[in-house]
Every structure is written in C-alpha cells, then in structure tokens.
Write a protein that holds these residues in place. Structure first.
Motif, PDB file in Angstrom:
ATOM      1  N   SER A 116     -63.119 127.656  28.659  1.00 45.78           N
ATOM      2  CA  SER A 116     -63.351 126.844  27.457  1.00 45.78           C
ATOM      3  C   SER A 116     -63.194 127.689  26.199  1.00 45.78           C
ATOM      4  O   SER A 116     -62.690 127.205  25.174  1.00 45.78           O
ATOM      5  CB  SER A 116     -64.750 126.217  27.500  1.00 45.78           C
ATOM      6  OG  SER A 116     -64.861 125.292  28.558  1.00 45.78           O
ATOM      7  N   ILE A 117     -63.610 128.961  26.266  1.00 44.48           N
ATOM      8  CA  ILE A 117     -63.431 129.861  25.119  1.00 44.48           C
ATOM      9  C   ILE A 117     -61.949 130.066  24.838  1.00 44.48           C
ATOM     10  O   ILE A 117     -61.484 129.992  23.689  1.00 44.48           O
ATOM     11  CB  ILE A 117     -64.116 131.212  25.382  1.00 44.48           C
ATOM     12  CG1 ILE A 117     -65.639 131.032  25.441  1.00 44.48           C
ATOM     13  CG2 ILE A 117     -63.746 132.228  24.301  1.00 44.48           C
ATOM     14  CD1 ILE A 117     -66.386 132.286  25.861  1.00 44.48           C
ATOM     15  N   ILE A 118     -61.171 130.289  25.918  1.00 49.52           N
ATOM     16  CA  ILE A 118     -59.729 130.469  25.760  1.00 49.52           C
ATOM     17  C   ILE A 118     -59.095 129.200  25.190  1.00 49.52           C
ATOM     18  O   ILE A 118     -58.232 129.256  24.302  1.00 49.52           O
ATOM     19  CB  ILE A 118     -59.088 130.832  27.111  1.00 49.52           C
ATOM     20  CG1 ILE A 118     -59.599 132.193  27.577  1.00 49.52           C
ATOM     21  CG2 ILE A 118     -57.561 130.853  26.994  1.00 49.52           C
ATOM     22  CD1 ILE A 118     -59.146 132.562  28.985  1.00 49.52           C
ATOM     23  N   THR A 119     -59.519 128.040  25.692  1.00 51.29           N
ATOM     24  CA  THR A 119     -58.980 126.767  25.198  1.00 51.29           C
ATOM     25  C   THR A 119     -59.299 126.575  23.719  1.00 51.29           C
ATOM     26  O   THR A 119     -58.440 126.153  22.932  1.00 51.29           O
ATOM     27  CB  THR A 119     -59.555 125.595  26.015  1.00 51.29           C
ATOM     28  OG1 THR A 119     -59.227 125.785  27.394  1.00 51.29           O
ATOM     29  CG2 THR A 119     -58.986 124.269  25.538  1.00 51.29           C
ATOM     30  N   LEU A 120     -60.537 126.887  23.355  1.00 48.52           N
ATOM     31  CA  LEU A 120     -60.949 126.750  21.952  1.00 48.52           C
ATOM     32  C   LEU A 120     -60.094 127.642  21.046  1.00 48.52           C
ATOM     33  O   LEU A 120     -59.583 127.194  20.017  1.00 48.52           O
ATOM     34  CB  LEU A 120     -62.432 127.104  21.827  1.00 48.52           C
ATOM     35  CG  LEU A 120     -63.118 126.844  20.486  1.00 48.52           C
ATOM     36  CD1 LEU A 120     -64.601 126.578  20.702  1.00 48.52           C
ATOM     37  CD2 LEU A 120     -62.964 128.026  19.533  1.00 48.52           C
ATOM     38  N   ILE A 121     -59.934 128.907  21.452  1.00 52.21           N
ATOM     39  CA  ILE A 121     -59.111 129.829  20.655  1.00 52.21           C
ATOM     40  C   ILE A 121     -57.665 129.356  20.617  1.00 52.21           C
ATOM     41  O   ILE A 121     -56.993 129.416  19.580  1.00 52.21           O
ATOM     42  CB  ILE A 121     -59.200 131.257  21.234  1.00 52.21           C
ATOM     43  CG1 ILE A 121     -60.629 131.799  21.095  1.00 52.21           C
ATOM     44  CG2 ILE A 121     -58.216 132.191  20.539  1.00 52.21           C
ATOM     45  CD1 ILE A 121     -60.849 133.122  21.803  1.00 52.21           C
ATOM     46  N   GLY A 122     -57.190 128.839  21.770  1.00 61.52           N
ATOM     47  CA  GLY A 122     -55.812 128.352  21.834  1.00 61.52           C
ATOM     48  C   GLY A 122     -55.559 127.209  20.872  1.00 61.52           C
ATOM     49  O   GLY A 122     -54.552 127.196  20.155  1.00 61.52           O
ATOM     50  N   PHE A 123     -56.469 126.231  20.824  1.00 65.42           N
ATOM     51  CA  PHE A 123     -56.310 125.104  19.898  1.00 65.42           C
ATOM     52  C   PHE A 123     -56.381 125.592  18.451  1.00 65.42           C
ATOM     53  O   PHE A 123     -55.669 125.095  17.577  1.00 65.42           O
ATOM     54  CB  PHE A 123     -57.375 124.038  20.159  1.00 65.42           C
ATOM     55  CG  PHE A 123     -56.962 122.993  21.143  1.00 65.42           C
ATOM     56  CD1 PHE A 123     -56.214 121.893  20.738  1.00 65.42           C
ATOM     57  CD2 PHE A 123     -57.309 123.097  22.474  1.00 65.42           C
ATOM     58  CE1 PHE A 123     -55.831 120.917  21.645  1.00 65.42           C
ATOM     59  CE2 PHE A 123     -56.925 122.130  23.396  1.00 65.42           C
ATOM     60  CZ  PHE A 123     -56.186 121.040  22.979  1.00 65.42           C
ATOM     61  N   LYS A 124     -57.267 126.559  18.194  1.00 66.92           N
ATOM     62  CA  LYS A 124     -57.397 127.093  16.840  1.00 66.92           C
ATOM     63  C   LYS A 124     -56.109 127.763  16.403  1.00 66.92           C
ATOM     64  O   LYS A 124     -55.603 127.529  15.283  1.00 66.92           O
ATOM     65  CB  LYS A 124     -58.554 128.096  16.806  1.00 66.92           C
ATOM     66  CG  LYS A 124     -58.844 128.678  15.420  1.00 66.92           C
ATOM     67  CD  LYS A 124     -59.397 127.644  14.467  1.00 66.92           C
ATOM     68  CE  LYS A 124     -59.776 128.266  13.132  1.00 66.92           C
ATOM     69  NZ  LYS A 124     -60.235 127.255  12.166  1.00 66.92           N
ATOM     70  N   MET A 125     -55.520 128.584  17.270  1.00 66.68           N
ATOM     71  CA  MET A 125     -54.277 129.285  16.928  1.00 66.68           C
ATOM     72  C   MET A 125     -53.087 128.318  16.881  1.00 66.68           C
ATOM     73  O   MET A 125     -52.181 128.472  16.056  1.00 66.68           O
ATOM     74  CB  MET A 125     -54.008 130.393  17.947  1.00 66.68           C
ATOM     75  CG  MET A 125     -55.045 131.508  17.926  1.00 66.68           C
ATOM     76  SD  MET A 125     -54.724 132.775  19.176  1.00 66.68           S
ATOM     77  CE  MET A 125     -53.198 133.484  18.532  1.00 66.68           C
ATOM     78  N   ALA A 126     -53.093 127.313  17.753  1.00 67.71           N
ATOM     79  CA  ALA A 126     -51.983 126.350  17.775  1.00 67.71           C
ATOM     80  C   ALA A 126     -51.925 125.533  16.489  1.00 67.71           C
ATOM     81  O   ALA A 126     -50.864 125.022  16.122  1.00 67.71           O
ATOM     82  CB  ALA A 126     -52.128 125.422  18.981  1.00 67.71           C
ATOM     83  N   GLY A 127     -53.057 125.404  15.804  1.00 65.22           N
ATOM     84  CA  GLY A 127     -53.100 124.623  14.575  1.00 65.22           C
ATOM     85  C   GLY A 127     -52.605 125.367  13.341  1.00 65.22           C
ATOM     86  O   GLY A 127     -52.570 124.798  12.245  1.00 65.22           O
ATOM     87  N   GLN A 128     -52.208 126.643  13.497  1.00 69.21           N
ATOM     88  CA  GLN A 128     -51.703 127.385  12.347  1.00 69.21           C
ATOM     89  C   GLN A 128     -50.402 126.775  11.817  1.00 69.21           C
ATOM     90  O   GLN A 128     -49.598 126.243  12.578  1.00 69.21           O
ATOM     91  CB  GLN A 128     -51.446 128.847  12.743  1.00 69.21           C
ATOM     92  CG  GLN A 128     -52.688 129.619  13.146  1.00 69.21           C
ATOM     93  CD  GLN A 128     -52.350 131.046  13.556  1.00 69.21           C
ATOM     94  OE1 GLN A 128     -52.435 131.966  12.756  1.00 69.21           O
ATOM     95  NE2 GLN A 128     -51.952 131.223  14.802  1.00 69.21           N
ATOM     96  N   LYS A 129     -50.207 126.900  10.527  1.00 70.44           N
ATOM     97  CA  LYS A 129     -49.016 126.334   9.905  1.00 70.44           C
ATOM     98  C   LYS A 129     -47.781 127.180  10.248  1.00 70.44           C
ATOM     99  O   LYS A 129     -47.903 128.359  10.587  1.00 70.44           O
ATOM    100  CB  LYS A 129     -49.201 126.271   8.386  1.00 70.44           C
ATOM    101  CG  LYS A 129     -50.299 125.309   7.951  1.00 70.44           C
ATOM    102  CD  LYS A 129     -50.414 125.281   6.435  1.00 70.44           C
ATOM    103  CE  LYS A 129     -51.491 124.299   5.995  1.00 70.44           C
ATOM    104  NZ  LYS A 129     -51.635 124.253   4.513  1.00 70.44           N
TER     105      LYS A 129
END
Length: 388
Positions: free
Chosen positions: A70-83
């Motif tokens: 879940s930590i990896i998923t959270l970080i992944g979504f955060k990084m995927a949202g970068q412009k």
C-alpha cells in the motif's frame, strides 16, 4: 468509509479521467490500506504468539507485506500525478504500473519465505494453542479483508486502474488464506491433527499466486497491450458519426498511463471533396475525441475515389475474393492504376494476429484468385494486423 472520505477530501470525485482525481483516490486507498493492514498485522502477531501457530504468524506477515504494498501504491499514485516535463512530455502515468509491479515482487518474496517456514513446520509439527481471542481476531481479519476487496474492486473498475484491481485480487486471496488459517486452528483444537504447517503452506501458495496475478496485470500495459474493444468502438462511433468520413483504419493507441492516451488513425474521405472543409472536419473530430475520451488524437486523411464505376466494381470484386479466403479479412485504401497492358490493384489487407497464412502466402493467394477474374489484374498489397 472510503466513500465518506472521498466525499470529504476529493473535489470533483466523479471526474475519474482527471489525473489529479485519480491521484487523490490512489493516495486515499493507499493510506486506508496501510492503516488496516498494520492493524491486522498487530492483531495476528499477538494471536500467533499466543497460539504458537506458524499459519497465523505467516498470515500476519502477509498483512505486513500488504501494508508495504500500500505504501508503494500510494507513492506510485503520487509520482504518477506529476505534470509532464521536457524529459517526459507525456507525463509520468506509467509509474502507476511500475508501482504495481513492485507490489507484485514484494508479494512474491513474502510468499516464498512463508513457504519455507511452512515446510519446516510440516517436518517439525507443533500443536497451536486455541483461545476465543484468537478466534475473534481471525474473524475480524476476514471481515476487514472482505471490505478491502469490495472497495478496491469498485474503485479499480471506476478508475480503470490495474494497480487497484491487483490490490482487490490480493485482498480476496487474503480472505481465503485467513479462512484457511481459521480452519486449521479449529481443526487443531477439536481433532488434535497437526495441520498448521499445511495450512501455512496453503497461505504461502495463495500469496505467490496473488503476486503472479498482480505482475501479469501490470506487465501487460507496460509492454503495450491491445486497447479495450469498448474504447475502440467509442473511437469508431465518434469518427463515423460524420457523414463525410467513409472509413477508418490503422488505429494505434499509445497508453502512457491511465488518463494519458494518445491515438493516431487514418480516415477515408472523398477524393473530390473540399480539402479545406475536410481539414476543418478533421480538426473538429480530433477535438471531439479529446473532449469525450480524454485522449490526444492525430488523424491522417486518405482520399478515396468514389465517383468512378470501374473502381467501385473492382472494389467489390476484391472484397468478394477476401471473403472467399476468410471472412475475418478486410481491406482499405483501395486504388486502381490502369495501364495499357495491365491494371494494378493497390490496397491494404487487415488480418487477425492468429491468421493461419503468412503474409507472403496470403498475398500470393489473393493474386492467384484475382487473376482468375482477369490475367491483367496485378495486386500491390500491404498486410496490416487487426488492432482488436
């Protein structure tokens, strides 16, 4: 609970094509997964310590790996949202797939370690201790994992997220695994059969299966999987809704992550049409695809002769020939170039990926059949593969 938090913290929560909304959902579900899995880990560690059960302890560390996932998923979504930036002009959406792949690797590693521990327990069995506290903890774990499966599956479908779908599958396998642990505990208590190690082995196998399934679901879009048939049909319906468009082919869908799709396609237009008007129409269609499907579209125009009777007749002859060979065959970009000694029939043939004939054999067969109509006909063929 997730729905309530979404209403409170996520603005425009129904606009799931928006990368920022997807990011917010990913962070929310990741945080919820971390909290619930850590609670389950703590409860099962206590239960496993009290009962000396390898199956319960194995299931506890499975929940700990889920918290890490879940930590990896959270970080992944955060990084995927970068412009987008100069180095990544199409954004960072594929990081969501990479994070899902990392989650699957963590799950597999944990599964292998638990298999080792369980095999050791099989060869050196020890009867677990039973108490009502252990029973309550395991039942609560099953209910929590059922809840996590339901909300991850619902949001995975809503967001079309492979990462959330994998998390939902993992939660379902965890529910089955914990049910097996509960069964082992009850069997050991009421029958004195030492099945704890075997159930731990079963839990480990479930974890490995979940890891393999998650890896498959995330590797496929990274490699470049075929687009959904529904998405292709939506593109076709939007483009063909304009009467000036005669056909569509050579559709390519480039997936740079959820909500970041670029498509290119060819459309057939009348060769005698107004070029400026048709160009304006193409611009309109590109904007419609962007507004309706949230994708960037590039459209190429192919002029098609529609007023020549001989071209129309030969078009029908070639289509009849293809139908005789295999009904799955289709063609586009048909042109006729007539000469004093022979006539070239120029077109593209579209075949499925599993078509039994090679491209060379198919071209030779079409040539043979066309010369049965007239020895003056020569075919110039390019073979394309069907997108879906």
């Amino acid at each position: 609970m997730v729905t309530l938090f979404a209403k409170i913290f996520i603005k425009n929560r129904e606009d799931t094509k928006n990368p920022s909304v997807r990011q917010a959902y990913g962070i929310l579900c990741g945080a919820m997964g971390i909290f619930l899995n850590l609670c389950l880990f703590a409860g099962k560690v206590i239960a496993g310590t009290i009962s000396h059960s390898i199956a319960i302890t194995a299931d506890a560390f499975n929940n700990l790996s889920d918290a890490g996932s879940s930590i990896i998923t959270l970080i992944g979504f955060k990084m995927a949202g970068q412009k987008p930036d100069p180095h990544h002009p199409f954004g960072h959406g594929r990081i969501e797939y990479i994070s899902g792949l990392l989650v699957s690797v963590v799950i597999l590693l944990m599964g292998v370690e638990l298999l080792k521990s369980s095999v050791s327990k099989i060869f050196h069995p020890e009867m677990p201790v039973f108490s009502p506290v252990i029973l309550v903890i395991l039942l609560a774990s099953i209910l929590v994992k059922c809840y996590m499966f339901l909300y991850n599956r619902r949001l995975g479908r809503k967001l079309d997220s492979a990462a959330m779908a994998a998390t939902a599958a993992d939660s379902l396998s965890d529910t089955i695994a914990t049910s097996a642990v509960l069964a082992a505990t009850l069997i050991g208590h009421y029958t004195s059969l030492a099945v704890d190690g075997w159930c731990g082995l079963l839990v480990g196998l479930f974890i490995c299966y979940a890891g393999c399934s998650a890896a498959r679901d995330t590797i496929s879009p990274l490699l470049g999987q075929a687009p959904d048939k529904e998405f292709v049909m939506q593109i076709n319906d939007i483009v063909m809704a304009h009467s000036e468009i005669l056909g569509i082919h050579d559709l390519i869908v480039h997936n740079y992550g959820p909500g970041r799709v670029l498509i290119s396609l060819h459309v057939e237009v009348p060769a005698d049409g107004d070029f400026v008007a048709l160009h304006d129409l193409i611009d309109t269609i590109e904007h419609e695809l962007r507004d309706i499907l949230n994708c960037h579209a590039v459209i190429h125009m192919d002029p098609i002769c529609t007023g020549d009777e001989e071209t129309t007749r030969l078009n029908g002859v070639v289509k009849s020939c293809l139908a005789q060979i295999n009904p799955s065959l289709s063609m586009h970009d048909f042109r006729v170039v007539a000469g004093p000694t022979h006539t070239n029939l120029i077109f593209d043939v579209v075949t499925p990926y599993d078509f039994p004939l090679s491209d060379a054999d198919l071209k030779a067969l079409i040539q043979t059949k066309m010369q049965e109509y007239s020895s003056a006909y020569y075919t110039v063929i390019d073979v394309d593969k069907q997108m879906v």
